[in-house]
Write an enzyme that holds these catalytic residues in place. Structure first.
Site, PDB file in Angstrom:
ATOM      1  N   LYS A 111       0.788  -1.111  -0.034  1.00 24.00           N
ATOM      2  CA  LYS A 111       0.046   0.028   0.034  1.00 24.00           C
ATOM      3  C   LYS A 111       0.831   1.363  -0.023  1.00 24.00           C
ATOM      4  O   LYS A 111       1.607   1.509   1.009  1.00 24.00           O
ATOM      5  CB  LYS A 111      -0.948   0.163   1.177  1.00 24.00           C
ATOM      6  CG  LYS A 111      -1.892   1.230   1.099  1.00 24.00           C
ATOM      7  CD  LYS A 111      -2.878   1.315   2.450  1.00 24.00           C
ATOM      8  CE  LYS A 111      -3.452   2.568   2.482  1.00 24.00           C
ATOM      9  NZ  LYS A 111      -3.702   3.248   3.745  1.00 24.00           N
ATOM     10  N   SER A 221      -9.492   3.439  11.338  1.00 28.82           N
ATOM     11  CA  SER A 221      -9.756   4.425  12.547  1.00 28.82           C
ATOM     12  C   SER A 221     -11.266   4.157  12.970  1.00 28.82           C
ATOM     13  O   SER A 221     -11.343   4.085  14.364  1.00 28.82           O
ATOM     14  CB  SER A 221      -9.648   5.876  12.578  1.00 28.82           C
ATOM     15  OG  SER A 221      -8.306   6.103  12.069  1.00 28.82           O
TER      16      SER A 221
END
Length: 272
Positions: A111, A221
């Site tokens: 990523k 998150s």
């Protein structure tokens, strides 16, 4: 049409199939146990790991490599913390070695994050493109994190990236899909999977991304900082499946005017 199950509707990235269209992360959890429970409840089969934090044994990442079942979960090393293309390429190489240590000898995934601004955490388009070109040349399966820029997304696809990962809104902001129009353009024009990454705060926003036609979402998150992370992970999983089913089913076309649900012929006439 039968509703797709995860096993009947896999997502393919870089030649590898994933049954879940929800990817998760490993940061910000209150404890390692909470992270493990959340990964399990999410049903995900790919988890992203910040290479630098694992390499330096940053707070909250002690024992991370041992805490996850890497025979079941595919590792997605990420280059978080890199501020330029050169750093990102070096950290991606370390990530490949980290995956090997986890027993994933054939794992070339990365990523790609190039973020020079520590305040807003917005990705650098030029640095990302430069790093992507180099990493593709080195045989990496590149999943670049980008602003919702349709032109950049297409350029990254052209240089050989396996996906594009446009942000919904800034990392950790929980603002949802502020860039929905541009994400829609990216989805419309993409020849590779589109994974919406960053900004998703609640399950309805994950469902919205899949309803629009995104192939997957990456959520960290919103799960890790929830009051009950494991329960939120389960909710996100259900939302992603619902959004995908809705997309495949085909939504009702939008209309400028109302359209009656009941037939307008054969109505009972009131006596005169």
């Amino acid at each position: 049409m039968d509703s797709p199950s995860p096993n009947s509707d896999p997502l393919t990235i870089g030649g590898r199939q994933f049954n879940s269209r929800l990817f998760t992360g490993t940061g910000k959890y209150p404890s390692m146990t909470s992270m493990q429970q959340s990964i399990e409840r999410s049903g995900c089969d790919m988890v992203t790991v910040a290479v630098r934090r694992v390499q330096t044994v940053a707070a909250g990442h002690e024992g991370l490599m041992e805490a996850i079942d890497w025979q079941r979960i595919w590792m997605l090393p990420n280059t978080a913390g890199c501020t330029n293309a050169e750093e990102a390429v070096r950290v991606a190489r370390l990530g490949r070695e980290l995956a090997k240590l986890a027993g994933q000898e054939d794992n070339t995934f990365v990523k790609l994050e190039v973020i020079p601004d520590a305040r807003h955490l917005l990705p650098d388009p030029i640095g990302t493109l430069n790093a992507a070109e180099q990493l593709v040349k080195e045989g990496f399966t590149v999943l670049p994190y980008i602003n919702a820029d349709p032109l950049l997304a297409k350029r990254l696809e052209e240089v050989g990236c396996a996906t594009v990962m446009p942000l919904g809104s800034p990392i950790g902001s929980g603002q949802g899909l502020n860039n929905a129009a541009n994400i829609g353009l990216i989805i419309e024009n993409a020849g590779v999977p589109v994974v919406v990454d960053a900004g998703i705060g609640v399950p309805s926003e994950a469902a919205q991304a899949l309803e629009m036609g995104a192939d997957a979402v990456l959520v960290n998150s919103a799960i890790a900082l929830a009051g009950d992370p494991a329960a939120m992970a389960s909710a996100m999983s259900q939302a992603v499946m619902a959004g995908r089913t809705a997309h495949l089913s085909g939504r009702l076309p939008r209309r400028d005017q109302a359209s009656a649900s009941s037939p307008t012929t054969g109505l009972v006439q009131s006596p005169q």
